[in-house]
Scaffold this active site. Structure first.
Site, PDB file in Angstrom:
ATOM      1  N   HIS A 105       0.832  -1.200   0.000  1.00 33.57           N
ATOM      2  CA  HIS A 105       0.000   0.000   0.000  1.00 33.57           C
ATOM      3  C   HIS A 105       0.864   1.246   0.000  1.00 33.57           C
ATOM      4  O   HIS A 105       1.969   1.249   0.528  1.00 33.57           O
ATOM      5  CB  HIS A 105      -0.953   0.028   1.200  1.00 33.57           C
ATOM      6  CG  HIS A 105      -0.265  -0.118   2.522  1.00 33.57           C
ATOM      7  ND1 HIS A 105       0.115  -1.342   3.023  1.00 33.57           N
ATOM      8  CD2 HIS A 105       0.124   0.795   3.444  1.00 33.57           C
ATOM      9  CE1 HIS A 105       0.705  -1.183   4.196  1.00 33.57           C
ATOM     10  NE2 HIS A 105       0.733   0.116   4.469  1.00 33.57           N
ATOM     11  N   HIS A 107       0.713   5.306   1.115  1.00 33.00           N
ATOM     12  CA  HIS A 107       0.038   6.350   1.874  1.00 33.00           C
ATOM     13  C   HIS A 107       0.093   7.653   1.071  1.00 33.00           C
ATOM     14  O   HIS A 107       1.149   8.005   0.546  1.00 33.00           O
ATOM     15  CB  HIS A 107       0.767   6.627   3.191  1.00 33.00           C
ATOM     16  CG  HIS A 107       0.821   5.474   4.136  1.00 33.00           C
ATOM     17  ND1 HIS A 107      -0.017   5.369   5.224  1.00 33.00           N
ATOM     18  CD2 HIS A 107       1.603   4.374   4.177  1.00 33.00           C
ATOM     19  CE1 HIS A 107       0.274   4.259   5.903  1.00 33.00           C
ATOM     20  NE2 HIS A 107       1.257   3.639   5.292  1.00 33.00           N
TER      21      HIS A 107
HETATM   22  P1  5GP Z   1       1.810   0.587   7.342  1.00 34.38           P
HETATM   23  O1  5GP Z   1       1.646  -0.885   7.122  1.00 34.38           O
HETATM   24  O2  5GP Z   1       2.285   1.317   6.128  1.00 34.38           O
HETATM   25  O3  5GP Z   1       2.662   0.871   8.535  1.00 34.38           O
HETATM   26  O4  5GP Z   1       0.434   1.241   7.703  1.00 34.38           O
HETATM   27  C1  5GP Z   1      -0.804   0.616   7.643  1.00 34.38           C
HETATM   28  C2  5GP Z   1      -1.854   1.693   7.690  1.00 34.38           C
HETATM   29  O5  5GP Z   1      -3.102   1.055   7.646  1.00 34.38           O
HETATM   30  C3  5GP Z   1      -1.830   2.588   8.933  1.00 34.38           C
HETATM   31  O6  5GP Z   1      -1.707   3.938   8.537  1.00 34.38           O
HETATM   32  C4  5GP Z   1      -3.160   2.293   9.613  1.00 34.38           C
HETATM   33  O7  5GP Z   1      -3.732   3.452  10.167  1.00 34.38           O
HETATM   34  C5  5GP Z   1      -3.999   1.745   8.479  1.00 34.38           C
HETATM   35  N1  5GP Z   1      -5.002   0.769   8.880  1.00 34.38           N
HETATM   36  C6  5GP Z   1      -4.849  -0.243   9.783  1.00 34.38           C
HETATM   37  N2  5GP Z   1      -5.980  -0.975   9.861  1.00 34.38           N
HETATM   38  C7  5GP Z   1      -6.857  -0.413   8.993  1.00 34.38           C
HETATM   39  C8  5GP Z   1      -8.212  -0.732   8.631  1.00 34.38           C
HETATM   40  O8  5GP Z   1      -8.825  -1.664   9.132  1.00 34.38           O
HETATM   41  N3  5GP Z   1      -8.801   0.065   7.700  1.00 34.38           N
HETATM   42  C9  5GP Z   1      -8.145   1.122   7.111  1.00 34.38           C
HETATM   43  N4  5GP Z   1      -8.822   1.835   6.205  1.00 34.38           N
HETATM   44  N5  5GP Z   1      -6.878   1.453   7.434  1.00 34.38           N
HETATM   45  C10 5GP Z   1      -6.239   0.686   8.353  1.00 34.38           C
END
Ligand code: 5GP
Length: 143
Positions: A105, A107
């Site tokens: 993903h 951001h």
């Molecule tokens: P990373 O893996 O890049 O550290 O971040 C994962 C992102 O996913 C975080 O910014 C967190 O806030 C977001 N996130 C975690 N769980 C969920 C979810 O259930 N739904 C959504 N829409 N975002 C999520």
């Protein structure tokens, strides 16, 4: 390759399967974009390819190319929707780099001069605010 197998029990795989809801802003045959539930600033959204990969290290370059074009489209829409001074784009690979959800993903975070980012994976935002912010971005798509 990262060497670690993709696990389809991750939260974004569940969103792709429709098992849990999201505030969707964009979808095409290969890509989905939706609001981050713990935004670091208003308008923080995520862009994911539908094809499974754990992160950028094991992703198919052809999928990456399609995904990054959607990242650009949504960054522009978010900039207009939030009258942003800048757009922060982030992508983490493996826990040591800050990755917490193991489906690739990107951001996209609107930034304003002098306004600090909230913590990564910090506080859950209200559903109504997420819905309103999603609509703002949707409203700019195609403009
Ligand atoms: P990373 O893996 O890049 O550290 O971040 C994962 C992102 O996913 C975080 O910014 C967190 O806030 C977001 N996130 C975690 N769980 C969920 C979810 O259930 N739904 C959504 N829409 N975002 C999520």
């Amino acid at each position: 390759m990262s060497g670690i197998a993709y696990d389809d029990g991750n939260i974004f795989a569940k969103i792709l399967r429709g098992e849990i809801p999201c505030h969707r802003v964009y979808e095409d045959a290969d890509t989905l974009a939706f609001m981050d539930v713990m935004p670091q600033a208003p308008g923080h959204l995520l862009v994911i390819p539908k094809q499974p990969s754990r992160n950028m290290l094991d992703a198919d370059p052809a999928v990456l190319a399609k995904t990054i074009a959607v990242v650009q489209k949504l960054a522009r829409a978010a900039q207009d929707a939030f009258d942003a001074d800048g757009i922060y784009i982030a992508q983490f690979n493996e826990p040591a780099a800050g990755q917490t959800v193991f489906h690739l993903h990107f951001h996209i975070v609107p930034r304003h001069e002098g306004e600090a980012l909230k913590p990564h994976s910090g506080k859950m935002e209200d559903n109504e605010i997420l819905a309103t912010n999603a609509e703002k971005i949707i409203g700019e798509l195609g403009n």
